[in-house]
Design a protein around this motif. Sequence first.
Motif, short mmCIF file in Angstrom:
data_model
loop_
_atom_site.label_atom_id
_atom_site.label_comp_id
_atom_site.label_asym_id
_atom_site.label_seq_id
_atom_site.Cartn_x
_atom_site.Cartn_y
_atom_site.Cartn_z
N THR A 58 0.86 -1.19 0.00
CA THR A 58 0.00 0.00 0.00
C THR A 58 0.90 1.24 0.00
O THR A 58 2.12 1.14 0.14
CB THR A 58 -0.91 0.02 1.25
OG1 THR A 58 -0.16 0.50 2.37
CG2 THR A 58 -1.46 -1.36 1.56
N PRO A 59 0.33 2.44 -0.13
CA PRO A 59 1.16 3.66 -0.05
C PRO A 59 1.88 3.82 1.28
O PRO A 59 2.88 4.54 1.36
CB PRO A 59 0.14 4.79 -0.27
CG PRO A 59 -0.94 4.17 -1.06
CD PRO A 59 -1.06 2.77 -0.56
N LEU A 60 1.39 3.09 2.33
CA LEU A 60 1.96 3.29 3.66
C LEU A 60 2.60 2.04 4.26
O LEU A 60 3.08 2.07 5.39
CB LEU A 60 0.88 3.81 4.62
CG LEU A 60 0.25 5.15 4.24
CD1 LEU A 60 -0.86 5.50 5.20
CD2 LEU A 60 1.32 6.24 4.25
N GLY A 61 2.59 0.95 3.54
CA GLY A 61 3.17 -0.26 4.11
C GLY A 61 2.75 -1.51 3.37
O GLY A 61 2.38 -1.46 2.20
N ILE A 62 2.79 -2.65 4.08
CA ILE A 62 2.44 -3.95 3.49
C ILE A 62 1.19 -4.49 4.18
O ILE A 62 1.11 -4.54 5.42
CB ILE A 62 3.60 -4.96 3.68
CG1 ILE A 62 4.88 -4.44 3.02
CG2 ILE A 62 3.20 -6.33 3.09
CD1 ILE A 62 4.77 -4.26 1.52
N ALA A 63 0.22 -4.90 3.37
CA ALA A 63 -1.00 -5.52 3.89
C ALA A 63 -1.02 -6.97 3.45
O ALA A 63 -0.78 -7.29 2.27
CB ALA A 63 -2.24 -4.80 3.36
N SER A 64 -1.32 -7.87 4.38
CA SER A 64 -1.43 -9.29 4.08
C SER A 64 -2.91 -9.65 3.98
O SER A 64 -3.67 -9.46 4.94
CB SER A 64 -0.75 -10.12 5.17
OG SER A 64 -0.78 -11.48 4.84
N VAL A 65 -3.32 -10.16 2.81
CA VAL A 65 -4.73 -10.42 2.54
C VAL A 65 -4.89 -11.83 1.95
O VAL A 65 -4.16 -12.18 1.00
CB VAL A 65 -5.32 -9.39 1.55
CG1 VAL A 65 -6.80 -9.64 1.33
CG2 VAL A 65 -5.07 -7.97 2.03
N PRO A 66 -5.82 -12.65 2.47
CA PRO A 66 -6.08 -13.94 1.83
C PRO A 66 -6.89 -13.73 0.55
O PRO A 66 -7.96 -13.12 0.57
CB PRO A 66 -6.90 -14.71 2.88
CG PRO A 66 -7.49 -13.66 3.76
CD PRO A 66 -6.58 -12.48 3.73
N VAL A 67 -6.38 -14.22 -0.59
CA VAL A 67 -7.06 -14.07 -1.88
C VAL A 67 -7.22 -15.44 -2.53
O VAL A 67 -6.54 -16.41 -2.17
CB VAL A 67 -6.28 -13.13 -2.82
CG1 VAL A 67 -6.26 -11.71 -2.26
CG2 VAL A 67 -4.88 -13.64 -3.06
N ILE A 68 -8.13 -15.52 -3.49
CA ILE A 68 -8.40 -16.79 -4.17
C ILE A 68 -7.13 -17.32 -4.81
O ILE A 68 -6.44 -16.60 -5.54
CB ILE A 68 -9.51 -16.61 -5.24
CG1 ILE A 68 -10.84 -16.28 -4.56
CG2 ILE A 68 -9.65 -17.87 -6.09
CD1 ILE A 68 -11.96 -15.95 -5.54
N ASP A 69 -6.86 -18.58 -4.54
CA ASP A 69 -5.64 -19.21 -5.03
C ASP A 69 -5.72 -19.55 -6.51
O ASP A 69 -4.78 -19.35 -7.26
CB ASP A 69 -5.37 -20.48 -4.21
CG ASP A 69 -4.07 -21.16 -4.58
OD1 ASP A 69 -3.15 -20.46 -5.02
OD2 ASP A 69 -3.96 -22.39 -4.42
N ASN A 70 -6.87 -20.06 -6.95
CA ASN A 70 -7.02 -20.50 -8.33
C ASN A 70 -8.47 -20.28 -8.75
O ASN A 70 -9.38 -20.91 -8.19
CB ASN A 70 -6.64 -21.98 -8.46
CG ASN A 70 -6.46 -22.41 -9.89
OD1 ASN A 70 -6.53 -21.59 -10.81
ND2 ASN A 70 -6.24 -23.69 -10.10
N TYR A 71 -8.68 -19.39 -9.70
CA TYR A 71 -10.04 -19.05 -10.09
C TYR A 71 -10.76 -20.23 -10.75
O TYR A 71 -10.13 -21.02 -11.49
CB TYR A 71 -10.04 -17.86 -11.05
CG TYR A 71 -10.10 -16.52 -10.34
CD1 TYR A 71 -11.25 -15.75 -10.36
CD2 TYR A 71 -8.99 -16.05 -9.63
CE1 TYR A 71 -11.31 -14.53 -9.71
CE2 TYR A 71 -9.04 -14.82 -8.97
CZ TYR A 71 -10.21 -14.07 -9.01
OH TYR A 71 -10.25 -12.88 -8.35
N PRO A 72 -12.08 -20.36 -10.52
CA PRO A 72 -12.83 -21.43 -11.20
C PRO A 72 -13.04 -21.08 -12.67
O PRO A 72 -12.80 -19.95 -13.11
CB PRO A 72 -14.17 -21.42 -10.45
CG PRO A 72 -14.33 -20.01 -9.98
CD PRO A 72 -12.93 -19.53 -9.65
#
Length: 213
Positions: A58-72
């Motif tokens: 981000t503009p101010l640091g690092i954000a850790s977010v769970p996101v979809i691993d493999n789209y259907p």
Amino acid sequence: MFILTNTSSIANNFIAELRDAQIQQDSMRFRRNLERIGEIFAYEISKTLNFVETDFETPLGIASVPVIDNYPVIATILRAGLPLQQGLLNYFDRADSAFIAAYRKTTKDGTFTIQKEYVSSPDLNDKVLIVSDTVIATGQSMVLSCKEIIARYNIKQLHIVSVIASVEGIAHVKANLPRAKLWIGDIDEEMTTKAYIVPGLGDAGDIAYGIKD
């Protein structure tokens, strides 16, 4: 099996409008309501997928977010399922698509068989596949289409999405595709002798795109 109308929500309004013969005269609104329901199902199905923790700057640091691993892969049975598929794609916006051409071939005595013309898809091996169709009446089109895909590819997971289904159609799909996860908007008890769901919503393809010859 997930039934959308088991919990009261705004989705009930969309389904009510899809059933309403007066509102059906606005084909664009009919298609948009199918899209909306597809979007709701995409959100619900996404909860079952695999996610991976990913870092984003981000503009101010690092954000850790769970996101979809493999789209259907998002498939539909032409032509009535197209708006529903579009709704799913609105949310699964990095997904590939597949298309299945299947239709009823009716004889003079009113009986019919399901004819399948083709399947167009990417490689589905080890993929999560979502197959959408607006209505599951007898369930024959859905079963025929999915069985052909399963015979060609080693599908990781199969999800079936439909807005309106009959009790008979659900039973047929469950009996022939026992590993599939069903996502259904609403279920009706009756069908006519010509296999139209009652009260149903009529011919979804004709309402969405015009009466076919």
